[in-house]
Every structure is written in C-alpha cells, then in structure tokens.
Design a protein around this motif. Structure first.
Motif, PDB file in Angstrom:
ATOM      1  N   MET A   1       0.730  -1.757  -0.217  1.00  0.00           N
ATOM      2  CA  MET A   1      -0.059  -0.314  -0.118  1.00  0.00           C
ATOM      3  C   MET A   1       1.145   1.175   0.100  1.00  0.00           C
ATOM      4  SD  MET A   1      -2.896   0.482   2.715  1.00  0.00           S
ATOM      5  CE  MET A   1      -3.212   2.546   3.034  1.00  0.00           C
ATOM      6  N   GLY A   2       0.309   2.239  -0.739  1.00  0.00           N
ATOM      7  CA  GLY A   2       1.140   2.993  -1.057  1.00  0.00           C
ATOM      8  C   GLY A   2       0.683   4.109   0.000  1.00  0.00           C
ATOM      9  N   VAL A   3       1.610   6.130  -0.299  1.00  0.00           N
ATOM     10  CA  VAL A   3       1.259   6.758   1.180  1.00  0.00           C
ATOM     11  C   VAL A   3       0.280   7.556   0.192  1.00  0.00           C
ATOM     12  CG1 VAL A   3       3.701   6.757   2.322  1.00  0.00           C
ATOM     13  CG2 VAL A   3       3.152   8.001   0.320  1.00  0.00           C
ATOM     14  N   ILE A   4       0.156   7.477  -1.416  1.00  0.00           N
ATOM     15  CA  ILE A   4      -0.749   8.429  -1.976  1.00  0.00           C
ATOM     16  C   ILE A   4      -2.588   7.190  -1.768  1.00  0.00           C
ATOM     17  CG2 ILE A   4      -1.450   9.361  -3.952  1.00  0.00           C
ATOM     18  CD1 ILE A   4       1.252  10.141  -3.912  1.00  0.00           C
ATOM     19  N   ALA A   5      -3.405   7.695  -1.267  1.00  0.00           N
ATOM     20  CA  ALA A   5      -4.607   8.073  -0.922  1.00  0.00           C
ATOM     21  C   ALA A   5      -5.522   7.434  -2.336  1.00  0.00           C
ATOM     22  CB  ALA A   5      -5.629   8.380  -0.154  1.00  0.00           C
ATOM     23  N   THR A   6      -5.491   6.230  -3.385  1.00  0.00           N
ATOM     24  CA  THR A   6      -6.377   6.427  -4.084  1.00  0.00           C
ATOM     25  C   THR A   6      -7.396   6.181  -3.808  1.00  0.00           C
ATOM     26  OG1 THR A   6      -5.420   4.718  -4.465  1.00  0.00           O
ATOM     27  CG2 THR A   6      -3.997   6.052  -5.459  1.00  0.00           C
ATOM     28  N   ASN A   7      -8.476   6.322  -5.186  1.00  0.00           N
ATOM     29  CA  ASN A   7     -10.020   5.780  -4.933  1.00  0.00           C
ATOM     30  C   ASN A   7     -10.881   6.167  -5.465  1.00  0.00           C
ATOM     31  OD1 ASN A   7     -12.687   6.288  -4.513  1.00  0.00           O
ATOM     32  ND2 ASN A   7     -12.790   7.677  -2.880  1.00  0.00           N
ATOM     33  N   LYS A   8     -11.113   4.588  -6.696  1.00  0.00           N
ATOM     34  CA  LYS A   8     -11.409   4.122  -7.640  1.00  0.00           C
ATOM     35  C   LYS A   8     -12.679   5.511  -7.650  1.00  0.00           C
ATOM     36  CE  LYS A   8     -15.581   0.820  -5.786  1.00  0.00           C
ATOM     37  NZ  LYS A   8     -16.360   0.384  -6.161  1.00  0.00           N
ATOM     38  N   ASN A   9     -12.889   6.299  -7.497  1.00  0.00           N
ATOM     39  CA  ASN A   9     -13.867   7.443  -7.381  1.00  0.00           C
ATOM     40  C   ASN A   9     -13.723   8.538  -7.669  1.00  0.00           C
ATOM     41  OD1 ASN A   9     -16.602   5.341  -7.560  1.00  0.00           O
ATOM     42  ND2 ASN A   9     -15.755   5.230  -4.621  1.00  0.00           N
ATOM     43  N   GLN A  10     -12.605   9.313  -7.298  1.00  0.00           N
ATOM     44  CA  GLN A  10     -11.953  10.202  -7.492  1.00  0.00           C
ATOM     45  C   GLN A  10     -10.758  10.506  -8.382  1.00  0.00           C
ATOM     46  OE1 GLN A  10     -11.583  11.805  -3.850  1.00  0.00           O
ATOM     47  NE2 GLN A  10      -9.379  12.400  -4.029  1.00  0.00           N
ATOM     48  N   ASN A  11     -10.243  10.885  -8.874  1.00  0.00           N
ATOM     49  CA  ASN A  11      -9.393  11.073  -9.683  1.00  0.00           C
ATOM     50  C   ASN A  11      -8.120  12.589  -9.520  1.00  0.00           C
ATOM     51  OD1 ASN A  11     -10.312   9.002 -12.379  1.00  0.00           O
ATOM     52  ND2 ASN A  11     -11.670  10.699 -12.490  1.00  0.00           N
ATOM     53  N   ILE A  12      -6.767  12.165  -9.404  1.00  0.00           N
ATOM     54  CA  ILE A  12      -6.616  12.888  -9.126  1.00  0.00           C
ATOM     55  C   ILE A  12      -5.125  13.917  -9.934  1.00  0.00           C
ATOM     56  CG2 ILE A  12      -4.540  12.891  -6.753  1.00  0.00           C
ATOM     57  CD1 ILE A  12      -5.496  11.087  -5.665  1.00  0.00           C
ATOM     58  N   LEU A  13      -5.357  14.921 -10.011  1.00  0.00           N
ATOM     59  CA  LEU A  13      -3.880  15.300 -11.011  1.00  0.00           C
ATOM     60  C   LEU A  13      -3.506  16.115  -9.547  1.00  0.00           C
ATOM     61  CD1 LEU A  13      -3.490  16.252 -13.419  1.00  0.00           C
ATOM     62  CD2 LEU A  13      -4.337  17.796 -13.361  1.00  0.00           C
ATOM     63  N   ILE A  14      -1.612  15.933 -10.203  1.00  0.00           N
ATOM     64  CA  ILE A  14      -0.371  16.121  -9.224  1.00  0.00           C
ATOM     65  C   ILE A  14      -0.566  17.415 -10.102  1.00  0.00           C
ATOM     66  CG2 ILE A  14       2.066  16.491  -7.560  1.00  0.00           C
ATOM     67  CD1 ILE A  14       0.018  12.993  -7.194  1.00  0.00           C
ATOM     68  N   TYR A  15      -0.130  19.066 -10.056  1.00  0.00           N
ATOM     69  CA  TYR A  15       0.550  19.986 -11.193  1.00  0.00           C
ATOM     70  C   TYR A  15       0.603  20.900 -10.303  1.00  0.00           C
ATOM     71  CZ  TYR A  15      -3.309  23.120 -10.299  1.00  0.00           C
ATOM     72  OH  TYR A  15      -4.346  23.870  -9.468  1.00  0.00           O
ATOM     73  N   SER A  16       1.394  22.039 -11.578  1.00  0.00           N
ATOM     74  CA  SER A  16       2.332  23.021 -11.535  1.00  0.00           C
ATOM     75  C   SER A  16       0.957  23.985 -11.979  1.00  0.00           C
ATOM     76  CB  SER A  16       3.531  23.332 -11.723  1.00  0.00           C
ATOM     77  OG  SER A  16       3.743  24.493 -10.886  1.00  0.00           O
ATOM     78  N   SER A  17       0.500  24.814 -11.179  1.00  0.00           N
ATOM     79  CA  SER A  17      -0.398  26.252 -11.541  1.00  0.00           C
ATOM     80  C   SER A  17       0.757  26.890 -12.795  1.00  0.00           C
ATOM     81  CB  SER A  17      -1.208  26.942 -10.540  1.00  0.00           C
ATOM     82  OG  SER A  17      -0.507  27.804  -9.872  1.00  0.00           O
ATOM     83  N   ASP A  18       2.529  26.776 -12.681  1.00  0.00           N
ATOM     84  CA  ASP A  18       2.728  27.755 -13.092  1.00  0.00           C
ATOM     85  C   ASP A  18       3.336  27.360 -14.535  1.00  0.00           C
ATOM     86  OD1 ASP A  18       3.662  29.587 -11.190  1.00  0.00           O
ATOM     87  OD2 ASP A  18       5.209  28.713 -10.357  1.00  0.00           O
ATOM     88  N   ASN A  19       2.674  25.893 -14.973  1.00  0.00           N
ATOM     89  CA  ASN A  19       2.641  24.933 -16.106  1.00  0.00           C
ATOM     90  C   ASN A  19       1.632  24.924 -16.742  1.00  0.00           C
ATOM     91  OD1 ASN A  19       2.604  22.751 -17.869  1.00  0.00           O
ATOM     92  ND2 ASN A  19       4.667  22.383 -16.522  1.00  0.00           N
TER      93      ASN A  19
END
Length: 136
Positions: A1-19
């Motif tokens: 199990m990873g440290v990033i909590a994933t969920n089948k009902n949620q999409n996660i976007l990790i991004y930079s608002s400077d990009n």
C-alpha cells in the motif's frame, strides 16, 4: 500500500499552476463523472516519499520531470548535472516550479501527462468514467 491514497471514485491531478499543461489538464478532467482532486505543487508541498511513489508507479526517473532550462534549476545546477535519484527528488520537492508535467492518478494507475488532451485517453471510456450528458 502506498502513501498516496487512491480511490476508484476520484481522479487525482498533481500539477504545477505555473505550467500551462497542468492548468489546461484540469478542464479535461471536468468530463469525468468521478470527483476530481487537484494538488497544485506550488501551493501544497508533496513529500519526498510521495514523489518517490509517483516516480516508481510511473517507472520513470525524477530527472524526467525537471525542466533543466528553468531559471530556478539553472541557478543552482548545470543542465547536464549528474545527480543521485534522491537529489532529483529533493529538487522536485523543494522547487516545484521546475516540474514539467502533471501526473494523473485514475484508480490505482499513474500517468505522466504530456499534453492536456492526454487526460481523455486515460479516463475510462465507459459511462462510469465520462459524463456523456456534458456532450449532448
């Protein structure tokens, strides 16, 4: 199990608002029926352990996410710098403006987003994932 909590009902976007890729990718995620959780790395610190998990899931080296032409990088390093994996993770963690690409997490799958439209190909084409009513 990873440290990033994933969920089948949620999409996660990790991004930079400077990009611009990251900012535009958010619009593509609006097509998803799933909840969208965004993490702007310029405002929310992502830990080294979380970055390591991201890179391991993508099967990529952290240096593949660093804009070596960015002034914040070139102030400290030569673009041909030979650094350890840990050093690259520290760069991404401590200077998130140098991050070149957003990362999309759908269910337990991690994707490096090269262009904003990549989001569409990673969202499941089933009616569970795409809100068809938005396109009528």
């Amino acid at each position: 199990m990873g440290v990033i909590a994933t969920n089948k009902n949620q999409n996660i976007l990790i991004y930079s608002s400077d990009n611009s890729i990251g900012k535009q990718a958010i619009a593509y995620l609006e097509d998803s029926k799933n909840k969208v959780f965004t993490i702007d790395v310029t405002k929310t610190k992502v830990s080294g352990t979380q970055w390591l998990e991201i890179f391991q899931n993508l099967k990529l080296h952290p240096k593949d996410f660093v804009n070596k032409e960015h002034p914040d990088f070139s102030k400290k390093y030569n673009k041909d710098a030979k650094l350890s994996k840990q050093d690259w993770i520290k760069i991404v963690q401590n200077s998130p403006v140098v991050v070149t690409n957003p990362v999309l997490i759908v269910k337990d799958n991690f994707y490096k987003i090269e262009t904003p439209s990549d989001i569409r190909k990673y969202l499941d084409n089933s009616s569970e994932e795409i809100d068809e009513k938005k396109h009528i």
